[in-house]
Scaffold this active site. Structure first.
Site, short mmCIF file in Angstrom:
data_model
loop_
_atom_site.label_atom_id
_atom_site.label_comp_id
_atom_site.label_asym_id
_atom_site.label_seq_id
_atom_site.Cartn_x
_atom_site.Cartn_y
_atom_site.Cartn_z
N HIS A 68 -83.58 -17.27 29.40
CA HIS A 68 -82.26 -17.77 29.75
C HIS A 68 -81.25 -17.34 28.69
CE1 HIS A 68 -83.19 -20.81 33.05
NE2 HIS A 68 -84.36 -20.27 32.74
N SER A 310 -77.78 -25.89 31.71
CA SER A 310 -78.97 -25.99 32.52
C SER A 310 -78.77 -25.12 33.74
CB SER A 310 -79.22 -27.44 32.95
OG SER A 310 -78.19 -27.87 33.83
N LYS A 311 -79.78 -25.07 34.61
CA LYS A 311 -79.66 -24.26 35.82
C LYS A 311 -78.49 -24.72 36.69
CE LYS A 311 -84.50 -22.90 36.16
NZ LYS A 311 -85.73 -22.96 36.99
N ARG A 312 -78.14 -26.00 36.56
CA ARG A 312 -77.05 -26.53 37.38
C ARG A 312 -75.68 -26.16 36.83
NH1 ARG A 312 -78.71 -32.73 37.83
NH2 ARG A 312 -79.20 -32.29 35.66
N ASN A 313 -75.64 -25.76 35.57
CA ASN A 313 -74.33 -25.40 35.02
C ASN A 313 -74.39 -24.07 34.26
OD1 ASN A 313 -75.72 -26.20 32.78
ND2 ASN A 313 -74.31 -27.80 32.14
#
Length: 551
Positions: A68, A310-313
């Site tokens: 990431h 995170s994956k959501r942001n």
């Protein structure tokens, strides 16, 4: 209650059986210590200069997920420190957590690091003098070193059961205390401990930490003074981390310290979430009689609301950046600027320029990630690629032509073939990219903005012929036909447009109307690349056709 706890059965212990709140508490306390103890670089005797000797650094990811943005930044900082000092950058795979391992994560990791330009000097697929470089292949080394700590009294076996550890943690939690261990097994006679281990009774090995952790110097935050452990009238506990789990595999703490020492790591750059663990690691180095590497803890990456990425942001894995056609040099440049500063006038740097300008000038605290900077850097690196030509430019051209010629392309082959001329599609696209590279973010956006280069426009279908377009302007624009093919140059076009403007009734006052009409007629758009570049790229015949001035 304490007596009852000590009498509970103790057949087995496993790491991580209870979710310990004390870790979160210590993280908050460590941050509080940083904010109160570190004021200025001068106060803490911090230097941002590079070490005078070659640095050996490492990136040690776990294959429990993909690379990431945050982990790429960690790898990049370690890479830059090694390369800027003439040292070595190592890759080590911490794969002891087999239950959470993702099948293709390791190979994806290798691919993504190489794509970003971060080739390791030692590690998997490369080798080196201090291998193996996968922790799953180093179990015997960890057991040997755990035994050394047992022999010197710096570690002890713990035979406590999961049930007893949970009961102890819950009891201490109710008292508002950190859920540490009470060292019941530390008092066990050596003979009994050896005998039970010999009979293969399940157990873990714990580090016996000192009553007070030593201070250490962080390269970013300066002197770090761990808070003194608070005592309790009747309850005694210790932060004795598990080194070997009941299955014989090491925890992060033991494997990390042993590997860094044996691989001769001199500097460790890692996220600030590891700061609470660093005193334990320093204590372990001391127990072994080793000199620890120098530590630099960089802040976390957070969104504009202050939440950890995170994956959501937006903290998606590197493949998402590839899918968006982000250049590897763009992403490396972007990641480097997240918590690091420099003295150069421009933020736009290649990987080699990042190496040349690297220092230990990191930002204290977390770094807010906004992606406007990424898009800015992408456009700048696109311009550099276009100027360099060769393979650098070809990569952009290939992605655009692939989209144009795909089965679901909205652009008709007959249309763009009529515009590309005898040179063909790739050279045609290359010329457009050279002019418009400083606006390039990805192929789809490029084609959307420059669609008029791939779709013929004619006066009957263009928005240029509106009711409020002055008739004389439409007529006078056809004066461009007076220029022959050999005269179709920037200077001649500029001179002819001035004549078109000067010959109108309102003269130069109507220049804005003239440029607006020409742009609409030639592109069908209100704004875009420079008008004379459009005329040159379209060529004489297509330009005149769009103005209704065919000969």
């Amino acid at each position: 209650m304490s007596m009852l706890l000590s009498l509970l059965p103790r057949p087995q212990a496993t790491a991580g059986a209870y979710t310990c709140r004390s870790c979160l508490i210590r993280l908050r306390l460590s941050r509080r210590t940083i904010s109160s103890k570190t004021k200025t670089a001068k106060d803490q005797n911090i230097t941002t200069a590079l070490p005078s000797t070659p640095a050996r650094t490492r990136f040690a990811p776990s294959p429990t997920g993909y690379l990431h943005l945050g982990s790429l930044r960690t790898a990049l900082f370690n890479y830059l420190l090694a390369k800027s000092t003439g040292g070595q950058f190592l890759l080590r795979i911490e794969d002891t957590d087999q239950k959470r391992t993702v099948a293709d994560a390791e190979q994806r990791l290798f691919q993504d690091l190489r794509w970003a330009g971060l080739q390791w000097d030692e590690g998997p697929e490369v080798g080196g003098p201090y291998g193996p470089y996968k922790q799953s292949e180093r179990s015997a080394i960890y057991r040997e070193h755990a035994q050394k700590l047992l022999d010197t009294g710096h570690a002890y076996r713990c035979f406590c059961s999961t049930e007893r550890l949970n009961a102890l943690a819950e009891h201490r939690h109710r008292l508002g205390l950190a859920t540490d261990y009470d060292r019941t097994c530390e008092a066990m006679p050596k003979e009994e401990s050896d005998d039970r281990a010999h009979r293969r009774e399940p157990h873990v090995v714990r580090l016996k930490v000192p009553d007070q952790y030593p201070t250490y110097k962080d390269l970013i935050y300066g002197t770090f003074r761990p808070l003194k452990r608070r005592g309790h009238v009747t309850e005694t506990s210790y932060e004795d981390p598990i080194l070997l789990k009941s299955d014989g595999l090491p925890t992060y703490h033991l494997a990390n310290v042993v590997d860094d020492h044996l691989m001769r790591i001199t500097h460790v750059i890692r996220g600030s979430e590891w700061m609470p663990s660093t005193p334990k690691h320093i204590a372990m180095y001391s127990a072994f009689g080793w000199t620890p590497p120098q530590f630099a803890h960089v802040g976390l990456l957070v969104d504009e609301a202050g939440n950890k990425l995170s994956k959501r942001n937006f903290d998606t894995d590197i493949s998402s950046f590839k899918e968006q056609e982000t250049f590897p040099e763009t992403l490396a440049n972007f990641a480097a600027l997240l918590g690091w500063s420099h003295k150069e006038k421009s933020d736009v740097m290649t990987l080699q320029q990042l190496v040349d300008n690297f220092s230990l000038k990191f930002t204290k605290g977390n770094t807010t990630v906004t992606f406007g900077k990424l898009h800015f850097l992408q456009r700048k690196h696109a311009a550099l690629r276009a100027a360099a030509g060769g393979d650098a430019l070809a990569g952009i051209v290939d992605s655009i032509t692939a989209l144009l010629t795909s089965a679901d392309s909205p652009y008709k082959r007959a249309d763009w073939e009529a515009l590309t001329g005898p040179s063909g599609l790739s050279p045609y696209v290359a010329e457009i990219v050279k002019v418009d590279a400083d606006n390039f973010t990805n192929s789809n956006e490029f084609l959307y903005r420059n669609a008029f280069f791939f779709t013929p426009l004619r006066p009957a279908t263009t928005a240029a012929l509106t009711a409020d377009t002055p008739t004389d302007l439409v007529e006078r624009s056809r004066m461009l036909a007076e220029l022959g093919e050999e005269e179709w140059t920037r200077e001649a076009l500029m001179d002819k447009v001035r004549q078109i403007i000067d010959g109108r009734a309102d003269g130069k006052a109507g220049a804005k109307d003239a440029y607006h009409y020409l742009r609409l007629a030639l592109t069908g758009q209100e704004k875009g690349m420079r008008l004379y570049d459009v005329m040159l790229l379209l060529g004489r015949a297509e330009t005149l056709a769009r103005l209704g001035a065919q000969e």
